[in-house]
Design a protein around this motif. Structure first.
Motif, PDB file in Angstrom:
ATOM      1  N   GLN A  38     -12.403   7.244   5.387  1.00 26.47           N
ATOM      2  CA  GLN A  38     -12.401   5.797   5.229  1.00 26.47           C
ATOM      3  C   GLN A  38     -11.464   5.416   4.089  1.00 26.47           C
ATOM      4  OE1 GLN A  38     -16.352   4.221   4.788  1.00 26.47           O
ATOM      5  NE2 GLN A  38     -15.640   2.383   3.765  1.00 26.47           N
ATOM      6  N   VAL A  39     -10.564   4.466   4.333  1.00 25.60           N
ATOM      7  CA  VAL A  39      -9.638   3.973   3.317  1.00 25.60           C
ATOM      8  C   VAL A  39     -10.048   2.542   2.974  1.00 25.60           C
ATOM      9  CG1 VAL A  39      -7.238   3.419   2.778  1.00 25.60           C
ATOM     10  CG2 VAL A  39      -7.762   5.441   4.163  1.00 25.60           C
ATOM     11  N   ASN A  40     -10.418   2.324   1.715  1.00 25.21           N
ATOM     12  CA  ASN A  40     -10.848   1.007   1.233  1.00 25.21           C
ATOM     13  C   ASN A  40      -9.778   0.451   0.314  1.00 25.21           C
ATOM     14  OD1 ASN A  40     -13.674   1.198   2.289  1.00 25.21           O
ATOM     15  ND2 ASN A  40     -13.699   2.947   0.916  1.00 25.21           N
ATOM     16  N   MET A  41      -9.201  -0.694   0.692  1.00 24.34           N
ATOM     17  CA  MET A  41      -8.103  -1.250  -0.090  1.00 24.34           C
ATOM     18  C   MET A  41      -8.190  -2.764  -0.192  1.00 24.34           C
ATOM     19  SD  MET A  41      -4.777   0.850   1.256  1.00 24.34           S
ATOM     20  CE  MET A  41      -3.811   0.299  -0.150  1.00 24.34           C
ATOM     21  N   LYS A  42      -7.518  -3.279  -1.207  1.00 26.91           N
ATOM     22  CA  LYS A  42      -7.254  -4.710  -1.318  1.00 26.91           C
ATOM     23  C   LYS A  42      -5.744  -4.845  -1.214  1.00 26.91           C
ATOM     24  CE  LYS A  42      -7.954  -8.825  -4.040  1.00 26.91           C
ATOM     25  NZ  LYS A  42      -8.311  -9.390  -5.332  1.00 26.91           N
ATOM     26  N   GLU A  46      -6.573  -9.770   0.674  1.00 24.61           N
ATOM     27  CA  GLU A  46      -7.383  -9.281   1.798  1.00 24.61           C
ATOM     28  C   GLU A  46      -8.007  -7.918   1.500  1.00 24.61           C
ATOM     29  OE1 GLU A  46      -6.805  -8.147   6.521  1.00 24.61           O
ATOM     30  OE2 GLU A  46      -5.115  -8.951   5.386  1.00 24.61           O
ATOM     31  N   HIS A  47      -9.285  -7.794   1.786  1.00 17.81           N
ATOM     32  CA  HIS A  47      -9.975  -6.508   1.666  1.00 17.81           C
ATOM     33  C   HIS A  47      -9.910  -5.801   3.010  1.00 17.81           C
ATOM     34  CE1 HIS A  47     -11.738  -6.919  -2.357  1.00 17.81           C
ATOM     35  NE2 HIS A  47     -11.670  -8.212  -2.090  1.00 17.81           N
ATOM     36  N   VAL A  48      -9.526  -4.523   3.003  1.00 19.33           N
ATOM     37  CA  VAL A  48      -9.364  -3.741   4.224  1.00 19.33           C
ATOM     38  C   VAL A  48     -10.215  -2.481   4.130  1.00 19.33           C
ATOM     39  CG1 VAL A  48      -7.710  -2.424   5.608  1.00 19.33           C
ATOM     40  CG2 VAL A  48      -7.002  -4.576   4.558  1.00 19.33           C
ATOM     41  N   CYS A  49     -10.931  -2.201   5.201  1.00 20.94           N
ATOM     42  CA  CYS A  49     -11.691  -0.966   5.318  1.00 20.94           C
ATOM     43  C   CYS A  49     -11.234  -0.320   6.624  1.00 20.94           C
ATOM     44  CB  CYS A  49     -13.179  -1.270   5.336  1.00 20.94           C
ATOM     45  SG  CYS A  49     -14.187   0.210   5.390  1.00 20.94           S
ATOM     46  N   ALA A  50     -10.487   0.785   6.540  1.00 23.18           N
ATOM     47  CA  ALA A  50      -9.881   1.400   7.725  1.00 23.18           C
ATOM     48  C   ALA A  50     -10.474   2.776   7.981  1.00 23.18           C
ATOM     49  CB  ALA A  50      -8.374   1.499   7.537  1.00 23.18           C
ATOM     50  N   TYR A  51     -10.601   3.107   9.259  1.00 20.29           N
ATOM     51  CA  TYR A  51     -11.179   4.375   9.698  1.00 20.29           C
ATOM     52  C   TYR A  51     -10.210   5.100  10.621  1.00 20.29           C
ATOM     53  CZ  TYR A  51     -15.471   2.144   8.070  1.00 20.29           C
ATOM     54  OH  TYR A  51     -16.414   1.521   7.305  1.00 20.29           O
ATOM     55  N   GLN A  52     -10.619   6.275  11.094  1.00 20.53           N
ATOM     56  CA  GLN A  52      -9.795   7.096  11.982  1.00 20.53           C
ATOM     57  C   GLN A  52      -9.194   6.249  13.105  1.00 20.53           C
ATOM     58  OE1 GLN A  52     -11.937  10.245  13.948  1.00 20.53           O
ATOM     59  NE2 GLN A  52     -10.086  11.206  14.687  1.00 20.53           N
ATOM     60  N   GLY A  53      -7.862   6.353  13.251  1.00 22.22           N
ATOM     61  CA  GLY A  53      -7.147   5.631  14.292  1.00 22.22           C
ATOM     62  C   GLY A  53      -6.645   4.260  13.873  1.00 22.22           C
ATOM     63  N   ASP A  54      -7.103   3.752  12.729  1.00 22.96           N
ATOM     64  CA  ASP A  54      -6.643   2.443  12.252  1.00 22.96           C
ATOM     65  C   ASP A  54      -5.281   2.567  11.582  1.00 22.96           C
ATOM     66  OD1 ASP A  54      -8.979   1.228  13.114  1.00 22.96           O
ATOM     67  OD2 ASP A  54      -9.929   1.266  11.134  1.00 22.96           O
ATOM     68  N   VAL A  55      -4.513   1.490  11.665  1.00 21.83           N
ATOM     69  CA  VAL A  55      -3.192   1.422  11.037  1.00 21.83           C
ATOM     70  C   VAL A  55      -3.200   0.282  10.030  1.00 21.83           C
ATOM     71  CG1 VAL A  55      -0.731   1.048  11.421  1.00 21.83           C
ATOM     72  CG2 VAL A  55      -2.075   2.313  13.121  1.00 21.83           C
ATOM     73  N   ILE A  56      -2.716   0.561   8.826  1.00 16.22           N
ATOM     74  CA  ILE A  56      -2.614  -0.446   7.767  1.00 16.22           C
ATOM     75  C   ILE A  56      -1.143  -0.680   7.478  1.00 16.22           C
ATOM     76  CG2 ILE A  56      -3.165  -0.989   5.364  1.00 16.22           C
ATOM     77  CD1 ILE A  56      -5.422   1.137   5.565  1.00 16.22           C
ATOM     78  N   LYS A  57      -0.738  -1.954   7.414  1.00 16.03           N
ATOM     79  CA  LYS A  57       0.633  -2.304   7.022  1.00 16.03           C
ATOM     80  C   LYS A  57       0.560  -3.041   5.688  1.00 16.03           C
ATOM     81  CE  LYS A  57       4.694  -5.031   8.199  1.00 16.03           C
ATOM     82  NZ  LYS A  57       5.241  -6.065   9.082  1.00 16.03           N
ATOM     83  N   ILE A  58       1.286  -2.531   4.707  1.00 15.51           N
ATOM     84  CA  ILE A  58       1.354  -3.156   3.389  1.00 15.51           C
ATOM     85  C   ILE A  58       2.781  -3.647   3.200  1.00 15.51           C
ATOM     86  CG2 ILE A  58       0.999  -2.859   0.917  1.00 15.51           C
ATOM     87  CD1 ILE A  58      -0.735  -0.341   1.716  1.00 15.51           C
ATOM     88  N   PRO A  59       3.009  -4.959   3.288  1.00  9.63           N
ATOM     89  CA  PRO A  59       4.375  -5.484   3.159  1.00  9.63           C
ATOM     90  C   PRO A  59       4.972  -5.223   1.775  1.00  9.63           C
ATOM     91  CG  PRO A  59       2.900  -7.123   4.113  1.00  9.63           C
ATOM     92  CD  PRO A  59       2.045  -6.007   3.582  1.00  9.63           C
ATOM     93  N   GLU A  60       6.280  -5.116   1.721  1.00 11.03           N
ATOM     94  CA  GLU A  60       6.948  -4.878   0.437  1.00 11.03           C
ATOM     95  C   GLU A  60       6.656  -6.010  -0.534  1.00 11.03           C
ATOM     96  OE1 GLU A  60      11.491  -5.881   0.518  1.00 11.03           O
ATOM     97  OE2 GLU A  60      10.984  -4.881   2.408  1.00 11.03           O
TER      98      GLU A  60
END
Length: 92
Positions: A38-42, A46-60
């Motif tokens: 599990q990846v927990n990020m802000k 926006e708060h994001v909680c991502a699991y197996q198979g999820d894709v996170i995009k963090i803009p520059e």
């Protein structure tokens, strides 16, 4: 409209024990593809909680950080920059 990306670098991350993404803001777009855990990020506001198979995009340029530690985390990551936006014609 599609973005033309320039690949900078990438790899696979696997945590050893507890892990939390560092706090930063960088001059490239980061893509994270979660393989395990599990990846927990802000990201920005926006708060994001991502699991197996999820894709996170963090803009520059967007401030991001981990929000809570997790263990058993593994993901692919890559950094790129947007070179230009281009129109790709639709085939009928």
């Amino acid at each position: 409209m599609y973005e033309s990306l320039k690949f900078i670098n990438g790899g696979k991350f696997t945590s050893r024990g507890e892990w939390c993404h560092e706090e930063r803001s960088i001059d490239s777009t980061e893509i994270i593809i979660v393989i395990e855990g599990q990846v927990n990020m802000k990201i920005g506001d926006e708060h994001v909680c991502a699991y197996q198979g999820d894709v996170i995009k963090i803009p520059e340029g967007v401030h991001h950080c981990g929000t809570e530690p997790s263990s058993g985390v593994s993901f692919f990551w890559l950094h790129s920059t947007v070179e230009e936006s281009v129109d790709i014609p639709t085939v009928s």
